[in-house]
Design a protein around this motif. Structure first.
Motif, PDB file in Angstrom:
ATOM      1  N   MET A 188     110.568 129.830 -21.322  1.00 37.43           N
ATOM      2  CA  MET A 188     110.187 129.168 -20.080  1.00 37.43           C
ATOM      3  C   MET A 188     110.882 129.838 -18.903  1.00 37.43           C
ATOM      4  SD  MET A 188     110.727 125.163 -18.944  1.00 37.43           S
ATOM      5  CE  MET A 188     109.699 124.588 -20.279  1.00 37.43           C
ATOM      6  N   THR A 189     110.118 130.217 -17.885  1.00 35.73           N
ATOM      7  CA  THR A 189     110.693 130.846 -16.700  1.00 35.73           C
ATOM      8  C   THR A 189     111.338 129.797 -15.824  1.00 35.73           C
ATOM      9  OG1 THR A 189     109.002 132.548 -16.724  1.00 35.73           O
ATOM     10  CG2 THR A 189     110.212 132.223 -14.666  1.00 35.73           C
ATOM     11  N   PRO A 190     112.584 129.977 -15.376  1.00 40.17           N
ATOM     12  CA  PRO A 190     113.254 128.970 -14.573  1.00 40.17           C
ATOM     13  C   PRO A 190     112.628 128.832 -13.203  1.00 40.17           C
ATOM     14  CG  PRO A 190     114.567 130.978 -14.692  1.00 40.17           C
ATOM     15  CD  PRO A 190     113.429 131.159 -15.635  1.00 40.17           C
ATOM     16  N   THR A 191     112.818 127.648 -12.581  1.00 44.42           N
ATOM     17  CA  THR A 191     112.370 127.438 -11.210  1.00 44.42           C
ATOM     18  C   THR A 191     113.244 128.264 -10.277  1.00 44.42           C
ATOM     19  OG1 THR A 191     113.846 125.557 -10.931  1.00 44.42           O
ATOM     20  CG2 THR A 191     111.636 125.102 -11.793  1.00 44.42           C
ATOM     21  N   PRO A 192     112.779 128.522  -9.032  1.00 49.18           N
ATOM     22  CA  PRO A 192     113.573 129.361  -8.122  1.00 49.18           C
ATOM     23  C   PRO A 192     114.982 128.866  -7.894  1.00 49.18           C
ATOM     24  CG  PRO A 192     111.338 129.110  -7.295  1.00 49.18           C
ATOM     25  CD  PRO A 192     111.450 128.183  -8.481  1.00 49.18           C
ATOM     26  N   GLU A 193     115.188 127.518  -7.941  1.00 51.36           N
ATOM     27  CA  GLU A 193     116.515 126.978  -7.648  1.00 51.36           C
ATOM     28  C   GLU A 193     117.401 126.925  -8.880  1.00 51.36           C
ATOM     29  OE1 GLU A 193     113.671 125.428  -7.056  1.00 51.36           O
ATOM     30  OE2 GLU A 193     113.440 125.827  -4.914  1.00 51.36           O
ATOM     31  N   ALA A 194     116.814 127.133 -10.067  1.00 52.09           N
ATOM     32  CA  ALA A 194     117.575 126.978 -11.306  1.00 52.09           C
ATOM     33  C   ALA A 194     118.539 128.135 -11.518  1.00 52.09           C
ATOM     34  CB  ALA A 194     116.620 126.873 -12.496  1.00 52.09           C
ATOM     35  N   ASP A 195     119.706 127.813 -12.106  1.00 54.98           N
ATOM     36  CA  ASP A 195     120.665 128.852 -12.454  1.00 54.98           C
ATOM     37  C   ASP A 195     120.144 129.654 -13.641  1.00 54.98           C
ATOM     38  OD1 ASP A 195     122.293 127.800 -10.534  1.00 54.98           O
ATOM     39  OD2 ASP A 195     123.650 126.796 -11.931  1.00 54.98           O
ATOM     40  N   LEU A 196     120.330 130.969 -13.587  1.00 54.50           N
ATOM     41  CA  LEU A 196     120.046 131.796 -14.748  1.00 54.50           C
ATOM     42  C   LEU A 196     121.207 131.680 -15.726  1.00 54.50           C
ATOM     43  CD1 LEU A 196     118.537 134.981 -13.036  1.00 54.50           C
ATOM     44  CD2 LEU A 196     117.355 132.951 -13.877  1.00 54.50           C
ATOM     45  N   GLN A 208     122.177 136.514 -18.468  1.00 52.21           N
ATOM     46  CA  GLN A 208     121.259 137.067 -17.474  1.00 52.21           C
ATOM     47  C   GLN A 208     121.996 137.394 -16.176  1.00 52.21           C
ATOM     48  OE1 GLN A 208     118.550 133.790 -17.526  1.00 52.21           O
ATOM     49  NE2 GLN A 208     117.155 134.744 -18.999  1.00 52.21           N
ATOM     50  N   SER A 209     122.872 136.486 -15.749  1.00 55.95           N
ATOM     51  CA  SER A 209     123.622 136.708 -14.514  1.00 55.95           C
ATOM     52  C   SER A 209     124.523 137.934 -14.625  1.00 55.95           C
ATOM     53  CB  SER A 209     124.456 135.463 -14.175  1.00 55.95           C
ATOM     54  OG  SER A 209     123.633 134.373 -13.842  1.00 55.95           O
ATOM     55  N   ARG A 212     129.840 132.177 -10.036  1.00 54.70           N
ATOM     56  CA  ARG A 212     128.683 131.308  -9.956  1.00 54.70           C
ATOM     57  C   ARG A 212     127.486 132.081 -10.493  1.00 54.70           C
ATOM     58  NH1 ARG A 212     126.971 129.851  -3.965  1.00 54.70           N
ATOM     59  NH2 ARG A 212     125.183 129.048  -5.128  1.00 54.70           N
ATOM     60  N   PRO A 213     126.521 131.417 -11.112  1.00 55.79           N
ATOM     61  CA  PRO A 213     125.365 132.130 -11.667  1.00 55.79           C
ATOM     62  C   PRO A 213     124.377 132.529 -10.573  1.00 55.79           C
ATOM     63  CG  PRO A 213     125.122 129.792 -12.022  1.00 55.79           C
ATOM     64  CD  PRO A 213     126.494 129.978 -11.422  1.00 55.79           C
ATOM     65  N   PHE A 214     123.577 133.540 -10.848  1.00 53.55           N
ATOM     66  CA  PHE A 214     122.461 133.882  -9.985  1.00 53.55           C
ATOM     67  C   PHE A 214     121.358 132.842 -10.167  1.00 53.55           C
ATOM     68  CE2 PHE A 214     124.441 138.051 -10.162  1.00 53.55           C
ATOM     69  CZ  PHE A 214     124.192 138.579  -8.909  1.00 53.55           C
ATOM     70  N   THR A 215     120.600 132.571  -9.115  1.00 51.13           N
ATOM     71  CA  THR A 215     119.371 131.798  -9.242  1.00 51.13           C
ATOM     72  C   THR A 215     118.205 132.771  -9.184  1.00 51.13           C
ATOM     73  OG1 THR A 215     119.093 131.453  -6.857  1.00 51.13           O
ATOM     74  CG2 THR A 215     120.433 129.832  -8.061  1.00 51.13           C
ATOM     75  N   LEU A 216     117.041 132.306  -9.613  1.00 57.84           N
ATOM     76  CA  LEU A 216     115.867 133.173  -9.576  1.00 57.84           C
ATOM     77  C   LEU A 216     115.529 133.545  -8.136  1.00 57.84           C
ATOM     78  CD1 LEU A 216     113.587 134.590 -11.033  1.00 57.84           C
ATOM     79  CD2 LEU A 216     112.301 132.445 -11.015  1.00 57.84           C
ATOM     80  N   ALA A 217     115.677 132.584  -7.205  1.00 50.47           N
ATOM     81  CA  ALA A 217     115.356 132.852  -5.805  1.00 50.47           C
ATOM     82  C   ALA A 217     116.258 133.943  -5.224  1.00 50.47           C
ATOM     83  CB  ALA A 217     115.486 131.568  -4.983  1.00 50.47           C
ATOM     84  N   THR A 228     114.297 140.656 -16.013  1.00 49.94           N
ATOM     85  CA  THR A 228     113.036 140.468 -16.720  1.00 49.94           C
ATOM     86  C   THR A 228     113.112 139.167 -17.485  1.00 49.94           C
ATOM     87  OG1 THR A 228     112.742 142.841 -16.981  1.00 49.94           O
ATOM     88  CG2 THR A 228     111.432 141.415 -18.413  1.00 49.94           C
ATOM     89  N   PRO A 229     112.191 138.222 -17.250  1.00 41.99           N
ATOM     90  CA  PRO A 229     112.246 136.941 -17.973  1.00 41.99           C
ATOM     91  C   PRO A 229     112.283 137.161 -19.479  1.00 41.99           C
ATOM     92  CG  PRO A 229     110.599 136.857 -16.225  1.00 41.99           C
ATOM     93  CD  PRO A 229     111.047 138.297 -16.333  1.00 41.99           C
ATOM     94  N   VAL A 230     113.100 136.371 -20.145  1.00 47.13           N
ATOM     95  CA  VAL A 230     113.211 136.474 -21.599  1.00 47.13           C
ATOM     96  C   VAL A 230     111.993 135.829 -22.234  1.00 47.13           C
ATOM     97  CG1 VAL A 230     114.574 135.809 -23.610  1.00 47.13           C
ATOM     98  CG2 VAL A 230     115.716 136.412 -21.465  1.00 47.13           C
ATOM     99  N   ARG A 231     111.361 136.548 -23.147  1.00 44.91           N
ATOM    100  CA  ARG A 231     110.211 135.982 -23.830  1.00 44.91           C
ATOM    101  C   ARG A 231     110.630 134.809 -24.713  1.00 44.91           C
ATOM    102  NH1 ARG A 231     106.905 141.383 -25.884  1.00 44.91           N
ATOM    103  NH2 ARG A 231     106.478 142.226 -23.790  1.00 44.91           N
ATOM    104  N   ALA A 232     109.701 133.873 -24.874  1.00 45.57           N
ATOM    105  CA  ALA A 232     110.000 132.701 -25.689  1.00 45.57           C
ATOM    106  C   ALA A 232     110.329 133.117 -27.115  1.00 45.57           C
ATOM    107  CB  ALA A 232     108.805 131.750 -25.689  1.00 45.57           C
ATOM    108  N   ALA A 233     111.298 132.454 -27.723  1.00 46.87           N
ATOM    109  CA  ALA A 233     111.682 132.761 -29.101  1.00 46.87           C
ATOM    110  C   ALA A 233     110.600 132.277 -30.044  1.00 46.87           C
ATOM    111  CB  ALA A 233     113.011 132.068 -29.427  1.00 46.87           C
ATOM    112  N   PRO A 234     110.447 132.920 -31.191  1.00 45.78           N
ATOM    113  CA  PRO A 234     109.492 132.440 -32.187  1.00 45.78           C
ATOM    114  C   PRO A 234     109.761 130.985 -32.533  1.00 45.78           C
ATOM    115  CG  PRO A 234     110.391 134.569 -32.804  1.00 45.78           C
ATOM    116  CD  PRO A 234     111.181 134.107 -31.618  1.00 45.78           C
TER     117      PRO A 234
END
Length: 252
Positions: free
Chosen positions: A1-9, A13-14, A54-59, A74-80
């Motif tokens: 699931m791709t995070p919302t712009p305000e969500a912490d990575l 990822q950060s 502090r973590p990066f956000t998507l925005a 690069t967004p992480v693909r969903a796990a099997p």
């Protein structure tokens, strides 16, 4: 699931984004202030993210990508489906269902490094992190907010111990907790670096206890000296770490 712009990575990822940003800064020979201005973010936000405080956000990541004209994440693909809700093997390969009992808020106690007779109390939250597919912890209500920690949770099937691991650019802090007692309390040891004068850091270890917050009526946070609210109860709780053999401390 791709995070919302305000969500912490996630932490991983950060860290990867921070490494890419530092690489681009060095390659282009531009300052962090220049990059912050071009990305329309504050220099404080950029500095804290690059330092891992502090973590990066998507925005924020998207703005940096636009300013640099280069991809950073690069967004992480969903796990099997077979692996969904299963922690990485390096953290114990536990399933979410198997560790649901550990999720929640805890009163965290340890001796004060400035005054060993006093008790330092703060809050720790443990919850499932979808991005890393594992339990994660985050501290709050710390009097020294600049040293607030967050990280991953590892569980050992062999020993039954729980590990709260902070890894910021190769610098580790570790809490080792024994099996919970009947009330859900966990006792163990904290190993960290104690901040001294200037930039001086000294390895330090101390007993630590995590108590389910729901079991504490009107908890008090911060540095609590003799005579303060809950002081006697907090000191007695910490004394169980060594009195009951949850951890041992040796001095040469």
């Amino acid at each position: 699931m791709t995070p919302t712009p305000e969500a912490d990575l996630s932490t991983e990822q950060s860290q990867a984004i921070a490494a890419r940003v530092r690489e681009e800064l060095a390659r282009r020979r531009i300052s962090r202030q220049h990059l912050a201005d071009q990305a329309r973010i504050s220099i404080s936000t950029l500095e804290k993210a690059l330092a891992g405080r502090r973590p990066f956000t998507l925005a924020t990541t998207i703005r940096l990508e636009e300013a640099l004209g280069a991809p950073l994440w690069t967004p992480v693909r969903a796990a099997p489906a077979a692996l969904a809700g299963l922690a990485p093997e390096a953290l114990g390969a536990y399933s979410r269902a198997a560790v649901a009992w550990l999720e929640g808020e805890y009163l965290t106690l340890r001796p004060s490094f400035e005054d060993p007779a006093a008790v330092y109390a703060y809050r720790t939250e443990i919850a499932w992190d979808e991005a890393s597919s594992s339990l994660a912890f985050r501290e709050a209500a710390r009097q020294d907010a600049e040293f607030t920690q967050k990280g991953m949770v590892s569980l050992s099937n062999q020993s039954g111990h729980t590990y709260l691991i902070t890894n910021e650019q190769g610098q580790f802090r570790l809490i080792i907790l024994g099996r919970p007692v009947i009330g859900g309390e966990m006792y163990g040891m904290l190993t960290t670096l104690q901040a001294g004068h200037g930039s001086h850091l000294t390895p330090a270890a101390a007993p630590v206890a995590l108590i389910p917050l729901r079991r504490v009526a009107e908890p008090t946070f911060g540095r609590i000296a003799a005579g303060g609210a809950h002081y006697d109860d907090y000191r007695a709780t910490l004394a169980r770490v060594t009195d009951k053999g949850f951890a041992r401390f040796f001095a040469g």
